[in-house]
Design an enzyme around this catalytic site. Structure first.
Site: not given
Ligand SMILES: C[C@H]1CC[C@H](NC(=O)Cn2ccnc2)CC1
Length: 331
Positions: A36, A220
């Site tokens: 990540d 990301d």
């Molecule tokens: C609305 C979006 C939804 C997805 C979000 N990304 C994360 O939460 C990345 N992540 C890391 C661990 N699990 C998930 C970014 C915002």
């Protein structure tokens, strides 16, 4: 030193995430973790995780590792942008990815995880590859695997070659010229607050004209989709008959039978093109004629996110040199 490890799509029907095998401890315990670049905690399902919150995941048991050491008095707790989260204690132990070993890596053992982690049996934890400033361990923040490994790598870099519904690779310490075409365009990285933040030079929808506009966002690898400014996303979905921004589904949905236009984003004077097929992310439910878009609005997030839908269209170099930069190449 250099290393290479597979990035395996979780649920290859729609590339929810990518997991990579790692080994922890002595004798080595194998787990599959989500690498990540959008966070900086290395945490795993463990023998300390509430039994009710473990559902098929492989776990790390520090008590079975002769090289594990408790980092006394240290705890951690993380919340991700999608509302998921986890918390627990900290050990140090040997940690190996693709043949690169860091001895005494901080391994954060989960005592609790949120429901979305419990329900994803193929993800056994995360390896944060953001900047170590984001690490949540208290009272002393810990270094990421990449920060610990950097000095022993041939070159202080790692690369991501994620693929659409196929296995890709993460390479550490070297750039594999066979993995891309043309040149790599390197851009400056804003390391505050700790993401790989860069500025794209604009975008085009399908064969349309290029719109020169600076779009700052983070690369990301643990975010499935790509979230960009509303104006950009509206101009994309306007080209798709029947596409609507659904409150109910929380984003743009469209008829699965649509032939989606590609999406091109600028990186300096070069550009990366995401094929339309990558933007047909998934049916909203199994068998539905309605599909969910891989390109969504970032309004409300406070940040633009170049997630897997964009990353898998490119070969990406995360250069941890001084200063850090990010490189993009077509493939
Ligand atoms: C609305 C979006 C939804 C997805 C979000 N990304 C994360 O939460 C990345 N992540 C890391 C661990 N699990 C998930 C970014 C915002």
């Amino acid at each position: 030193e250099k290393g290479s490890a597979p990035a395996i799509p979780v649920d290859p029907r729609f590339d929810i995430a990518y997991v990579t095998p790692v080994t922890i401890g002595t004798p080595p315990q194998t787990l599959y973790l989500d690498f990540d670049t959008g966070s900086s905690d290395l945490w795993v399902f463990s023998s300390h995780t509430l039994a009710s919150q473990v559902r098929g995941q492989m776990i790390y048991s520090p008590e079975k590792s002769t090289t594990a050491k408790l980092l006394a008095g240290h705890t951690w707790s993380i919340r991700y942008g999608d509302g998921s989260g986890s918390l627990g204690n900290v050990y140090t132990d040997n940690f190996t990815v693709g043949g690169v070993t860091v001895t005494s890596q901080a391994v954060q053992t989960a005592q609790q995880v949120s429901t979305s982690f419990t329900s994803e049996s193929d993800i056994h934890g995360l390896v944060g590859l953001g900047f170590s400033t984001l690490n949540t361990v208290y009272p002393n923040g810990q270094l990421t695997f990449f920060d610990n490994a950097k000095s022993q790598l041939d070159s202080p870099v790692f690369t991501a070659d994620l693929k659409w519904k196929k296995e890709g690779t993460y390479d550490f310490g070297f750039i594999d010229e066979t993995k891309y075409t043309g040149e790599i365009t390197y851009l400056p990285v804003q390391t505050d607050p700790g993401y790989w933040t860069f500025t794209s030079s604009g975008y085009a929808v399908g064969d349309g004209s290029f719109n020169q506009v600076s779009i700052s966002g983070i690369a990301d690898t643990a975010t499935s989709l790509t979230y960009l400014p509303t104006a950009v996303v509206t101009s994309y979905w306007r080209q798709v008959e029947g596409a609507v921004n659904s409150q109910y589904y929380g984003g743009y949905v469209f008829p699965c039978s649509s032939k989606l236009p590609s999406f091109t984003f600028g990186v300096g004077s070069a550009n990366i093109t995401i094929p339309g097929s990558y933007i047909n992310y998934a049916q909203i439910t199994e068998g539905s004629p309605t599909c969910f878009g891989g390109l969504q609005s970032s309004s409300g997030l406070g940040i633009n996110i170049w997630g897997d839908v964009a990353l898998k269209a490119a070969f990406v170099v995360f250069n941890g040199g001084n200063p850090p930069t990010i490189g993009w190449a077509r493939k």
